[in-house]
Design a protein around this motif. Structure first.
Motif, PDB file in Angstrom:
ATOM      1  N   LEU A 248       0.829  -1.208   0.000  1.00 53.68           N
ATOM      2  CA  LEU A 248       0.000   0.000   0.000  1.00 53.68           C
ATOM      3  C   LEU A 248       0.863   1.258   0.000  1.00 53.68           C
ATOM      4  CD1 LEU A 248      -2.857   1.162   0.175  1.00 53.68           C
ATOM      5  CD2 LEU A 248      -2.641   1.072   2.649  1.00 53.68           C
ATOM      6  N   TYR A 249       1.964   1.235   0.722  1.00 56.89           N
ATOM      7  CA  TYR A 249       2.865   2.384   0.752  1.00 56.89           C
ATOM      8  C   TYR A 249       3.570   2.570  -0.591  1.00 56.89           C
ATOM      9  CZ  TYR A 249       2.059   1.992   5.718  1.00 56.89           C
ATOM     10  OH  TYR A 249       1.471   1.912   6.942  1.00 56.89           O
ATOM     11  N   TYR A 250       3.915   1.453  -1.236  1.00 52.74           N
ATOM     12  CA  TYR A 250       4.531   1.547  -2.552  1.00 52.74           C
ATOM     13  C   TYR A 250       3.552   2.144  -3.568  1.00 52.74           C
ATOM     14  CZ  TYR A 250       8.141  -1.618  -0.739  1.00 52.74           C
ATOM     15  OH  TYR A 250       9.161  -2.190  -0.009  1.00 52.74           O
ATOM     16  N   ALA A 251       2.305   1.707  -3.523  1.00 52.35           N
ATOM     17  CA  ALA A 251       1.288   2.248  -4.434  1.00 52.35           C
ATOM     18  C   ALA A 251       1.056   3.730  -4.158  1.00 52.35           C
ATOM     19  CB  ALA A 251      -0.012   1.464  -4.296  1.00 52.35           C
ATOM     20  N   GLU A 252       1.059   4.110  -2.906  1.00 52.00           N
ATOM     21  CA  GLU A 252       0.879   5.526  -2.559  1.00 52.00           C
ATOM     22  C   GLU A 252       2.063   6.361  -3.033  1.00 52.00           C
ATOM     23  OE1 GLU A 252      -1.297   8.684  -1.141  1.00 52.00           O
ATOM     24  OE2 GLU A 252      -1.912   6.599  -1.308  1.00 52.00           O
ATOM     25  N   PHE A 253       3.249   5.820  -2.955  1.00 47.59           N
ATOM     26  CA  PHE A 253       4.444   6.518  -3.440  1.00 47.59           C
ATOM     27  C   PHE A 253       4.342   6.772  -4.946  1.00 47.59           C
ATOM     28  CE2 PHE A 253       8.844   6.012  -5.157  1.00 47.59           C
ATOM     29  CZ  PHE A 253       9.341   7.234  -4.728  1.00 47.59           C
ATOM     30  N   VAL A 254       3.956   5.739  -5.698  1.00 49.31           N
ATOM     31  CA  VAL A 254       3.797   5.902  -7.148  1.00 49.31           C
ATOM     32  C   VAL A 254       2.690   6.904  -7.445  1.00 49.31           C
ATOM     33  CG1 VAL A 254       3.161   4.712  -9.290  1.00 49.31           C
ATOM     34  CG2 VAL A 254       4.712   3.621  -7.679  1.00 49.31           C
ATOM     35  N   PHE A 255       1.588   6.845  -6.691  1.00 49.34           N
ATOM     36  CA  PHE A 255       0.482   7.777  -6.902  1.00 49.34           C
ATOM     37  C   PHE A 255       0.916   9.221  -6.663  1.00 49.34           C
ATOM     38  CE2 PHE A 255      -2.861  10.361  -4.992  1.00 49.34           C
ATOM     39  CZ  PHE A 255      -3.767  10.400  -6.035  1.00 49.34           C
ATOM     40  N   ILE A 256       1.651   9.459  -5.601  1.00 46.73           N
ATOM     41  CA  ILE A 256       2.071  10.837  -5.287  1.00 46.73           C
ATOM     42  C   ILE A 256       2.995  11.381  -6.366  1.00 46.73           C
ATOM     43  CG2 ILE A 256       3.444  12.210  -3.670  1.00 46.73           C
ATOM     44  CD1 ILE A 256       2.223  10.501  -1.426  1.00 46.73           C
ATOM     45  N   VAL A 257       3.945  10.567  -6.818  1.00 45.80           N
ATOM     46  CA  VAL A 257       4.854  11.029  -7.870  1.00 45.80           C
ATOM     47  C   VAL A 257       4.087  11.290  -9.161  1.00 45.80           C
ATOM     48  CG1 VAL A 257       6.836  10.378  -9.283  1.00 45.80           C
ATOM     49  CG2 VAL A 257       6.857   9.911  -6.834  1.00 45.80           C
ATOM     50  N   LEU A 258       3.159  10.412  -9.526  1.00 38.29           N
ATOM     51  CA  LEU A 258       2.355  10.610 -10.731  1.00 38.29           C
ATOM     52  C   LEU A 258       1.433  11.808 -10.591  1.00 38.29           C
ATOM     53  CD1 LEU A 258       1.657   9.523 -13.518  1.00 38.29           C
ATOM     54  CD2 LEU A 258      -0.018   8.019 -12.440  1.00 38.29           C
ATOM     55  N   PHE A 259       0.881  12.011  -9.410  1.00 39.32           N
ATOM     56  CA  PHE A 259       0.020  13.169  -9.153  1.00 39.32           C
ATOM     57  C   PHE A 259       0.795  14.468  -9.360  1.00 39.32           C
ATOM     58  CE2 PHE A 259      -1.991  16.272  -6.355  1.00 39.32           C
ATOM     59  CZ  PHE A 259      -3.329  16.122  -6.678  1.00 39.32           C
ATOM     60  N   ILE A 260       1.996  14.523  -8.820  1.00 38.25           N
ATOM     61  CA  ILE A 260       2.818  15.729  -8.974  1.00 38.25           C
ATOM     62  C   ILE A 260       3.216  15.931 -10.430  1.00 38.25           C
ATOM     63  CG2 ILE A 260       5.060  16.734  -8.366  1.00 38.25           C
ATOM     64  CD1 ILE A 260       4.703  15.417  -5.597  1.00 38.25           C
ATOM     65  N   ALA A 261       3.471  14.847 -11.150  1.00 37.17           N
ATOM     66  CA  ALA A 261       3.842  14.972 -12.562  1.00 37.17           C
ATOM     67  C   ALA A 261       2.671  15.439 -13.424  1.00 37.17           C
ATOM     68  CB  ALA A 261       4.361  13.633 -13.079  1.00 37.17           C
ATOM     69  N   LEU A 262       1.438  15.103 -13.030  1.00 39.05           N
ATOM     70  CA  LEU A 262       0.277  15.471 -13.838  1.00 39.05           C
ATOM     71  C   LEU A 262      -0.279  16.855 -13.537  1.00 39.05           C
ATOM     72  CD1 LEU A 262      -1.752  12.132 -13.876  1.00 39.05           C
ATOM     73  CD2 LEU A 262      -0.425  13.137 -15.736  1.00 39.05           C
ATOM     74  N   ILE A 263       0.089  17.448 -12.428  1.00 36.58           N
ATOM     75  CA  ILE A 263      -0.503  18.732 -12.023  1.00 36.58           C
ATOM     76  C   ILE A 263      -0.330  19.833 -13.076  1.00 36.58           C
ATOM     77  CG2 ILE A 263      -0.252  20.644 -10.377  1.00 36.58           C
ATOM     78  CD1 ILE A 263      -0.098  18.631  -8.180  1.00 36.58           C
ATOM     79  N   PRO A 264       0.844  20.060 -13.646  1.00 36.60           N
ATOM     80  CA  PRO A 264       0.975  21.235 -14.519  1.00 36.60           C
ATOM     81  C   PRO A 264       0.191  21.166 -15.821  1.00 36.60           C
ATOM     82  CG  PRO A 264       3.140  20.365 -13.928  1.00 36.60           C
ATOM     83  CD  PRO A 264       2.118  19.415 -13.435  1.00 36.60           C
ATOM     84  N   GLN A 265       0.080  19.983 -16.455  1.00 41.39           N
ATOM     85  CA  GLN A 265      -0.461  19.961 -17.808  1.00 41.39           C
ATOM     86  C   GLN A 265      -1.718  19.136 -17.981  1.00 41.39           C
ATOM     87  OE1 GLN A 265       2.806  18.460 -20.019  1.00 41.39           O
ATOM     88  NE2 GLN A 265       3.936  20.394 -20.008  1.00 41.39           N
TER      89      GLN A 265
ATOM     90  N   THR B 225      10.027   5.207 -10.375  1.00 39.27           N
ATOM     91  CA  THR B 225       9.683   4.753  -9.027  1.00 39.27           C
ATOM     92  C   THR B 225       9.869   3.262  -8.806  1.00 39.27           C
ATOM     93  OG1 THR B 225       7.355   4.569  -9.675  1.00 39.27           O
ATOM     94  CG2 THR B 225       8.056   6.629  -8.605  1.00 39.27           C
ATOM     95  N   VAL B 226       9.695   2.451  -9.835  1.00 37.57           N
ATOM     96  CA  VAL B 226       9.812   1.000  -9.643  1.00 37.57           C
ATOM     97  C   VAL B 226      11.219   0.585  -9.207  1.00 37.57           C
ATOM     98  CG1 VAL B 226       9.710  -1.222 -10.856  1.00 37.57           C
ATOM     99  CG2 VAL B 226       7.830   0.388 -11.057  1.00 37.57           C
ATOM    100  N   PRO B 227      12.310   1.154  -9.753  1.00 34.38           N
ATOM    101  CA  PRO B 227      13.631   0.780  -9.211  1.00 34.38           C
ATOM    102  C   PRO B 227      13.824   1.163  -7.744  1.00 34.38           C
ATOM    103  CG  PRO B 227      13.878   1.770 -11.364  1.00 34.38           C
ATOM    104  CD  PRO B 227      12.453   1.946 -10.976  1.00 34.38           C
TER     105      PRO B 227
END
Length: 190
Positions: free
Chosen positions: A69-86, A157-159
């Motif tokens: 669950l923590y790994y999935a949340e980590f990927v979600f947060i990074v993807l969320f931050i990457a999607l915010i601008p565009q 994030t996967v590595p």
């Protein structure tokens, strides 16, 4: 000004002999006061390189089960931050799929012991529903032209997740020495 912390309560009765208050009473002292045991302090590190490939595989499976669950949340947060601008529409789909997954997991936890729930769902549906939600999220991101964000985020994030899963030692709840032999001491003891 208010006093925070431990409060000292004083006895209202004062004795006439102030020397008797400062001298300890020998009858109240413990008989083992002179026999002090040596205190040992050892710092351990929760990260260690596994000895064999099998040990690494077992550790990865344990850590994915415990920290998934923590790994999935980590990927979600990074993807969320990457999607915010565009990608605002992709961001909405990402958050919507995450909320559906959270509500599903909360429903499983809330009514796990219900007779009706056991009758409706005979087997554990988590291995089916959660991958379907992940595939649906990936397809929604690809169709909204945010697939490159998804693939770059997963490549980044996967590595990190795999390195953590290989190196992190999961401590059991028991403190037996035989169960916790995997810990590596940071300092050597004599």
């Amino acid at each position: 000004m208010a006093s925070y912390g431990a409060a000292v309560q004083r006895s209202p009765a004062t004795s006439a002999n102030p020397l008797s208050q400062t001298q300890p009473d020998e009858s109240k002292q413990s008989p083992n006061l002179g026999k002090k045991k040596p205190f040992s302090f050892q710092i351990t590190c929760p990260f260690n390189i596994p000895a064999t490939d099998e040990a690494a595989a077992v550790r990865i499976i344990k850590n994915l089960g415990k920290f998934g669950l923590y790994y999935a949340e980590f990927v979600f947060i990074v993807l969320f931050i990457a999607l915010i601008p565009q990608r605002k529409v992709s961001l909405v789909y990402l958050v919507a799929f995450k909320e559906v997954a959270i509500l599903y997991l909360l429903l499983l936890r809330a009514v796990a012991n219900s007779v009706l729930f056991r009758w409706l769902i005979v087997f554990d549906t988590r291995p089916v529903i959660l991958p379907l939600l992940a595939i649906g999220t990936a397809l929604a991101l690809i169709f909204t032209h945010a697939g490159i964000h998804l693939f770059i985020t997963l490549a980044a994030t996967v590595p990190i997740i795999m390195a953590h899963a290989v190196l992190m030692i999961v401590a059991d709840s028991s403190l037996n020495e035989e169960n916790n032999q995997e810990y590596e001491p940071l300092v050597s003891t004599v």
